[in-house]
Design a protein around this motif. Sequence first.
Motif, PDB file in Angstrom:
ATOM      1  N   THR A 104       0.811  -1.223   0.000  1.00  0.00           N
ATOM      2  CA  THR A 104       0.000   0.000   0.000  1.00  0.00           C
ATOM      3  C   THR A 104       0.846   1.275   0.000  1.00  0.00           C
ATOM      4  OG1 THR A 104      -0.103  -0.022   2.414  1.00  0.00           O
ATOM      5  CG2 THR A 104      -1.970  -1.022   1.213  1.00  0.00           C
ATOM      6  N   HIS A 137      -6.472   2.533   4.933  1.00  0.00           N
ATOM      7  CA  HIS A 137      -5.988   2.125   3.613  1.00  0.00           C
ATOM      8  C   HIS A 137      -4.556   1.618   3.638  1.00  0.00           C
ATOM      9  CE1 HIS A 137      -5.321   1.726  -0.583  1.00  0.00           C
ATOM     10  NE2 HIS A 137      -4.289   2.546  -0.518  1.00  0.00           N
TER      11      HIS A 137
ATOM     12  N   THR B  74      -9.448   8.679  -2.453  1.00  0.00           N
ATOM     13  CA  THR B  74      -8.279   7.925  -2.957  1.00  0.00           C
ATOM     14  C   THR B  74      -7.032   8.796  -2.994  1.00  0.00           C
ATOM     15  OG1 THR B  74      -8.640   8.473  -5.301  1.00  0.00           O
ATOM     16  CG2 THR B  74      -9.806   6.562  -4.453  1.00  0.00           C
ATOM     17  N   TYR B  77      -3.716   7.120  -2.153  1.00  0.00           N
ATOM     18  CA  TYR B  77      -3.392   5.815  -2.744  1.00  0.00           C
ATOM     19  C   TYR B  77      -2.112   5.887  -3.569  1.00  0.00           C
ATOM     20  CZ  TYR B  77      -8.071   4.056  -1.503  1.00  0.00           C
ATOM     21  OH  TYR B  77      -9.190   3.646  -0.833  1.00  0.00           O
ATOM     22  N   GLN B  82      -5.348   0.820  -7.561  1.00  0.00           N
ATOM     23  CA  GLN B  82      -6.196   0.961  -6.368  1.00  0.00           C
ATOM     24  C   GLN B  82      -7.178   2.119  -6.545  1.00  0.00           C
ATOM     25  OE1 GLN B  82      -2.951   1.612  -3.678  1.00  0.00           O
ATOM     26  NE2 GLN B  82      -2.558  -0.562  -3.347  1.00  0.00           N
TER      27      GLN B  82
END
Lengths: 166, 152
Positions: A104, A137, B74, B77, B82
Amino acid sequence: MLSSELETSYPKLSSDGGKETSPKDSKYNCIAWAAAWDKTRWWQPDKCEPSMHWPDGVLDDGSLLCFIRLFESLGYDDNKDNSSGFEMFYEKVVIYEDIFGQFTHVARQKYSGIWWSKLGEDQDVYHNTPEGLESQHYGKPTRIMKRPCGPIGILLRAFFKIARLF
Amino acid sequence: MDTSVSIPNYVERVKTAYVLCEDREPSPEEWWKDNTIRYAERERERAIEESTSQASGSLEERFNELAQKWREETRGYSLTAQKYAHPAYQSILVLGPDVVPLILNELQVRPGRWLQALKALNNGFDPSQQGDDFDEAVKAWINWGRATKLIP
């Protein structure tokens, strides 16, 4: 100071000394920043846009392993004790994984020992520990990799470490 | 799509299906991952369906709403794959080629990772060249938009 957006996205960042150090920028990502201090290209294994970069010959299947291989190709090795602490003779990066074991994020350690991250298309930030960016996330920092510094790197690390004391 | 299934029932159903298919009890880790993936996929499908069926307001309003949601959710990210999996992005693609001028306008105001969406909505056409950097690729799309009179 952190923006409210960052405080919301990264709940531990503020208490971990989080500090914004650049404006938002969509040109480069955390991998480019951690691997090569590259502010001009977005590093990504599938290179789905012409402007993206991934070094030739490095595994590019998008798995966690390909990010490990990338940093191995740059001289980093697994840190056996997985310690994120400052070491005078080594520079370090830390890889984050989500609950599925997918890559990530990656951050790198500055000469002074604090950590420096580029947050996707957002800003660069400082944080005192890898855990400062734990979030929904990014998941958790799971893998520390390190490589020996050259003589200049050692001198710079000593200088910045001492400067930070004042 | 069956939307009446409550989450606990859904979880039980997935667990039962897993045992039937695999003929073995999954490890807690396997089961958790499998269940979470299925749940996320179902939620994603539902979000896309909802966002396209609730077509209130103009196309521009709808696009702006989805673009803002995508940008906000997002923003950190690290990989575009993703970002592209996000329901708001998928919903923008579902809106079709009519949103191309809106994306080009958005690119002019806030350059972001819209290049794959533009390519997908233009049947694979990409005016940027191999070796272009991000700014050059954005410029190529904007110039193309002006040349084709999609944007002023």
